[in-house]
Scaffold this motif. Structure first.
Motif, PDB file in Angstrom:
ATOM      1  N   THR A  78       8.568  18.425   3.163  1.00  0.00           N
ATOM      2  CA  THR A  78       8.892  18.110   1.775  1.00  0.00           C
ATOM      3  C   THR A  78       9.777  19.198   1.196  1.00  0.00           C
ATOM      4  OG1 THR A  78       6.754  17.013   1.533  1.00  0.00           O
ATOM      5  CG2 THR A  78       7.946  17.547  -0.491  1.00  0.00           C
ATOM      6  N   VAL A 121       4.161  13.164  -3.306  1.00  0.00           N
ATOM      7  CA  VAL A 121       5.214  13.335  -2.298  1.00  0.00           C
ATOM      8  C   VAL A 121       4.745  14.304  -1.211  1.00  0.00           C
ATOM      9  CG1 VAL A 121       7.593  14.111  -1.895  1.00  0.00           C
ATOM     10  CG2 VAL A 121       7.048  12.750  -3.929  1.00  0.00           C
ATOM     11  N   PHE A 122       4.129  15.408  -1.611  1.00  0.00           N
ATOM     12  CA  PHE A 122       3.589  16.358  -0.634  1.00  0.00           C
ATOM     13  C   PHE A 122       2.565  15.674   0.276  1.00  0.00           C
ATOM     14  CE2 PHE A 122       4.596  19.985  -3.684  1.00  0.00           C
ATOM     15  CZ  PHE A 122       5.546  20.580  -2.851  1.00  0.00           C
ATOM     16  N   ASN A 152       4.317  13.340   2.796  1.00  0.00           N
ATOM     17  CA  ASN A 152       5.243  13.923   3.767  1.00  0.00           C
ATOM     18  C   ASN A 152       4.782  15.224   4.396  1.00  0.00           C
ATOM     19  OD1 ASN A 152       7.570  12.007   3.416  1.00  0.00           O
ATOM     20  ND2 ASN A 152       7.266  12.679   1.304  1.00  0.00           N
TER      21      ASN A 152
END
Length: 195
Positions: free
Chosen positions: A30, A21-22, A25
């Motif tokens: 994030t 996810v990091f 985004n």
């Protein structure tokens, strides 16, 4: 850092999901809620496991980048003759599989907030590269220090390519490695082969 809570497998799974996810985004975009949703847990559960978003950033980056190193070395040459295959394919594999991870890692470790953690991570890199060089020394018939130096140059070339897709820089670095290997072979052949 937070006390280690939960099973190592559960922590690793959370770290890997959060790192994805990091990477997708970026650091600034994030939030904890986004991370918790991706992991299928509550914000409180992530805080239970890691104590803070900062700890999650630090731990996920170190954990996942060490896995990237392991993947890189799993593809290492199996013999001296296999080096050319490794030189030709790894920059492109690295860019495809790990480009976003390298971009995020540098975003984290270049930040003054996390720089000290970056120093610790890269001290570990030094140890791991030495271990990799020791493993490769017998297979490649070269001294550990020479291999370790070549690993640094090659990884840097691959990372630079993964970040910027700079073919010229990559070609120059690979050519420097090839010349070094040729000189090594020339200097280390038995004298009767040099005649």
């Amino acid at each position: 850092m937070a006390d280690e809570k939960g099973s190592p497998e559960r922590r690793a799974a959370l770290l890997e999901t959060c790192f994805e996810v990091f990477c997708k985004n970026g650091l600034e975009n994030t939030g904890l809620k986004m991370l918790a949703e991706a992991c299928g847990v509550t914000n409180g559960a992530l805080l239970y496991y890691f104590g803070s978003k900062d700890n999650l950033i630090i731990e996920s980056t170190a954990h996942c980048m060490a896995k990237v190193e392991d993947d890189f070395m799993a593809r290492a040459p199996r013999s001296f003759e296999d080096i050319e295959r490794f030189l030709k394919e790894m920059p492109y594999i690295t860019a495809k599989l790990h480009g976003g991870k390298y971009r995020f890692m540098y975003q984290v470790y270049a930040s003054p907030k996390y720089r000290e953690h970056g120093k610790v991570f890269f001290q570990g890199v030094n140890v791991r590269y030495h271990q990799y060089a020791m493993l490769l020394s017998g297979k490649l018939g070269m001294p550990v220090d020479f291999i370790q130096g070549m690993i640094y140059i090659f990884v840097r070339a691959c990372v630079h390519y993964a970040l910027f897709e700079d073919e010229e820089y990559l070609k120059l670095q690979l050519d420097a490695i090839r010349v070094s290997l040729k000189l090594f072979v020339k200097e280390n052949r038995p004298k009767e082969e040099n005649l």
